[in-house]
Motif scaffolding. Structure first.
Motif, short mmCIF file in Angstrom:
data_model
loop_
_atom_site.label_atom_id
_atom_site.label_comp_id
_atom_site.label_asym_id
_atom_site.label_seq_id
_atom_site.Cartn_x
_atom_site.Cartn_y
_atom_site.Cartn_z
N LEU A 358 0.85 -1.18 0.00
CA LEU A 358 0.00 0.00 0.00
C LEU A 358 0.89 1.23 0.00
CD1 LEU A 358 -3.23 0.66 1.96
CD2 LEU A 358 -1.39 2.32 2.10
N VAL A 359 0.68 2.12 -0.95
CA VAL A 359 1.44 3.36 -1.05
C VAL A 359 0.47 4.52 -0.82
CG1 VAL A 359 2.90 4.80 -2.52
CG2 VAL A 359 3.03 2.31 -2.70
N PHE A 360 0.81 5.43 0.10
CA PHE A 360 -0.08 6.56 0.36
C PHE A 360 0.71 7.87 0.37
CE2 PHE A 360 1.35 5.42 4.60
CZ PHE A 360 1.46 6.63 5.27
N LEU A 361 0.00 8.95 0.07
CA LEU A 361 0.55 10.30 0.06
C LEU A 361 0.21 10.96 1.38
CD1 LEU A 361 1.89 12.68 -1.44
CD2 LEU A 361 -0.37 13.20 -2.41
N ALA A 362 1.22 11.18 2.22
CA ALA A 362 1.00 11.71 3.56
C ALA A 362 0.60 13.18 3.49
CB ALA A 362 2.27 11.55 4.40
N ARG A 363 -0.60 13.47 4.00
CA ARG A 363 -1.14 14.83 4.02
C ARG A 363 -1.66 15.12 5.43
NH1 ARG A 363 -6.37 16.57 3.48
NH2 ARG A 363 -6.99 14.43 2.97
N GLY A 364 -1.38 16.29 5.94
CA GLY A 364 -1.80 16.62 7.28
C GLY A 364 -0.77 16.18 8.32
N GLU A 365 -1.19 16.18 9.56
CA GLU A 365 -0.28 15.91 10.67
C GLU A 365 -0.32 14.44 11.07
OE1 GLU A 365 1.84 18.03 12.00
OE2 GLU A 365 1.18 19.51 10.50
N PRO A 366 0.85 13.90 11.47
CA PRO A 366 0.86 12.55 12.03
C PRO A 366 0.29 12.57 13.44
CG PRO A 366 3.06 13.52 12.11
CD PRO A 366 2.18 14.49 11.39
N PRO A 367 0.03 11.42 14.07
CA PRO A 367 0.32 10.09 13.54
C PRO A 367 -0.71 9.63 12.51
CG PRO A 367 -0.71 9.93 15.69
CD PRO A 367 -0.49 11.39 15.45
N PHE A 368 -0.26 8.73 11.63
CA PHE A 368 -1.14 8.14 10.64
C PHE A 368 -1.54 6.73 11.09
CE2 PHE A 368 1.37 11.30 8.49
CZ PHE A 368 0.45 11.94 7.66
N SER A 369 -2.67 6.28 10.62
CA SER A 369 -3.15 4.95 11.01
C SER A 369 -3.78 4.27 9.81
CB SER A 369 -4.17 5.06 12.15
OG SER A 369 -5.31 5.79 11.73
N LEU A 370 -3.69 2.95 9.82
CA LEU A 370 -4.31 2.11 8.80
C LEU A 370 -5.63 1.59 9.35
CD1 LEU A 370 -3.82 0.53 6.02
CD2 LEU A 370 -3.10 -1.37 7.48
N ALA A 371 -6.67 1.64 8.55
CA ALA A 371 -8.00 1.18 8.96
C ALA A 371 -8.50 0.13 7.98
CB ALA A 371 -8.98 2.35 9.05
N LEU A 372 -9.11 -0.92 8.51
CA LEU A 372 -9.68 -1.99 7.70
C LEU A 372 -10.96 -2.48 8.37
CD1 LEU A 372 -6.38 -2.82 8.35
CD2 LEU A 372 -6.81 -4.16 6.30
N GLY A 373 -11.80 -3.13 7.59
CA GLY A 373 -12.96 -3.79 8.15
C GLY A 373 -14.24 -3.01 8.04
N ASN A 374 -14.77 -2.87 6.83
CA ASN A 374 -16.07 -2.25 6.60
C ASN A 374 -16.66 -2.89 5.35
OD1 ASN A 374 -18.24 -0.54 5.84
ND2 ASN A 374 -17.35 1.13 7.03
N PRO A 375 -17.73 -3.67 5.49
CA PRO A 375 -18.25 -4.42 4.33
C PRO A 375 -19.03 -3.58 3.34
CG PRO A 375 -19.61 -4.83 6.26
CD PRO A 375 -18.47 -3.98 6.72
#
Length: 454
Positions: A358-375
């Motif tokens: 997964l490649v993402f473009l960091a925008r805004g302030e950290p910390p960043f988080s990965l989210a999964l699990g929505n059908p």
């Protein structure tokens, strides 16, 4: 009357904006969140998605994967799964082979040879350094000339004389100068007679590296068979497939003898499976089937011969099946019982998928988080060429790196919309007001049409 209709339209537009705001994604809409640590130079960061995280998704194509910043804003991202395609083109090349002899008194010694080669490195002659009397030499192995193949070697395909049946196990070494040799592991081929049928295994996987010469030295039996052909499969792709990610052992069930089934956490594009062969001297011709759900028909994924046999005090094991990469959520293994079967209880099974980046473009302030699990959410990923305007496969490896902090996965309550029974009265009320507004507007238009023209 026409002037009074403007507040109705403004109200309808306001309601539409309100409904749209309800659909805005938030980190709490996802059942699993993982903190990310960043290193290297941004603003693009690359994350290797572990299989354990992929199994936290609720959609098999990973449409429900998101990255959020500290303010809960979603980040633009791409899934680098096109790098996990097998290969773009293959070639199968016949190569020359030269015998390697040893003295019968020292069969374990590495054969010493004298080599003649042409100006371009092609082997012309391979002969022992010392002369041995007739009957004292043993054919220990074969030297293969792969100097004409410039691409990485993916597979070795051998055929040998018909009088030699059973398993053939040998070591594989690679060299570019015939002086320094690199260990490429062990290879195994077989020719077996089973229930009036002939089962043959000619292919041996290679590590996907380039080499000018290969040396095959037989281990079991110690004398090599006479070869009738030797071919090497090579790949001409500029990038190799991503490595495989293996699951933990998965328990199965058995409804009748010789049939075993396993339920996967979600539909996954499987590349390989490994079936546990707990009992020694197991021999099982098998066919593996897969499907997405219990209502779909079973589709054949692959077949082969699985075995765990003891020879010369060592276990000879073949417990893996190669698969075409189709997405399946259920597996069924059918075993030919003439080989003795695999027992009444289903063996444990491990499956492998290609790693996903997964490649993402960091925008805004950290910390960043990965989210999964929505059908219910739709896919939001971009292509790599859109996310990175001057993208190239070489640049992908030089991006900043993101990792799941400490490997800790925070599991949250699922989204309310997914678990709350009955209607969502808030949305129902909003839709009712919207429909009433449209009906009022239609009534006003109808009354205007009925009004006599002046």
């Amino acid at each position: 009357m026409i002037g009074k209709s403007r507040p109705c339209w403004l109200g309808i537009m306001g309601l539409c904006v309100a409904l749209s705001a309800l659909a805005q994604e938030k980190p709490t809409d996802y059942s699993t969140q993982v903190p990310l640590s960043l290193s290297g130079e941004g603003p693009w960061y690359r994350l290797e998605l572990p299989l354990s995280l992929q199994l936290s998704a609720r959609q098999s194509d990973l449409s429900d994967v998101r990255v959020f910043n500290a303010a809960g804003e979603p980040q633009a991202y791409a899934l680098a799964r096109e790098q996990a395609q097998a290969t773009q083109s293959h070639s199968l090349t016949d190569v020359k082979w030269f015998p390697l002899y040893n003295s019968a008194d020292a069969p374990q010694a590495t054969p010493s040879v004298r080599v003649k080669s042409s100006a371009n490195g092609t082997l012309v002659e391979v002969s022992p350094t010392g002369q041995q009397e007739a009957g004292e030499e043993v054919l220990r192995g074969w030297l293969l000339d792969a100097s004409a193949i410039k691409a990485p070697l993916q597979q070795l395909v051998l055929d040998w004389s018909s009088e030699r049946d059973g398993f053939q196990r040998f070591s594989i070494e690679a060299s570019d100068d015939l002086q320094h040799w690199q260990d490429w592991g062990d290879g195994q081929v077989a020719r077996l007679s089973f229930a009036d049928e002939r089962v043959e295994q000619h292919e041996v996987a290679l590590p996907g590296q380039s080499a000018r010469y290969l040396r095959l030295l037989w281990q079991s039996p110690q004398a090599a068979p006479a070869l009738s052909s030797a071919r090497l499969a090579s790949s001409t792709t500029s990038s190799l497939p991503l490595p495989l990610a293996w699951s933990q052992p998965l328990a199965g069930s058995s409804a009748k003898p010789g049939e075993y089934t396993w339920q996967l956490p979600l539909g996954l594009p499987l590349e390989q499976v490994r079936v546990e062969l707990a009992q020694a001297n197991s021999l099982a011709p098998v066919t593996l089937y897969g499907r997405q759900d219990g209502n779909a028909p079973w589709q054949t994924l692959g077949s082969g011969l699985l075995y765990r046999l003891t020879q010369n005090g060592q276990d000879v094991v073949r417990d893996q099946l190669q698969l075409p990469g189709h997405a399946v959520a259920q597996l069924k293994l059918v075993v030919d019982q003439r080989g003795g079967g695999l027992g009444a209880q289903a063996p444990t099974l491990r499956f492998a998928v290609r790693s996903t980046q997964l490649v993402f473009l960091a925008r805004g302030e950290p910390p960043f988080s990965l989210a999964l699990g929505n059908p219910t959410v739709k896919a939001a990923n971009l292509s790599l060429s859109t996310l990175i305007p001057d993208y190239s496969p070489q640049r992908l490896a030089g991006l900043g790196k993101a990792t799941a902090s400490g490997g800790a996965v925070a599991t949250l309550q699922p989204p309310v919309v997914a678990v709350t029974p009955g209607p969502d009265w808030k949305k129902v009320g909003l839709w009712a007001v919207l429909l009433l507004g449209v009906a009022a507007l239609a009534g006003m238009a109808f009354s205007l049409l009925r009004k006599p023209q002046v």
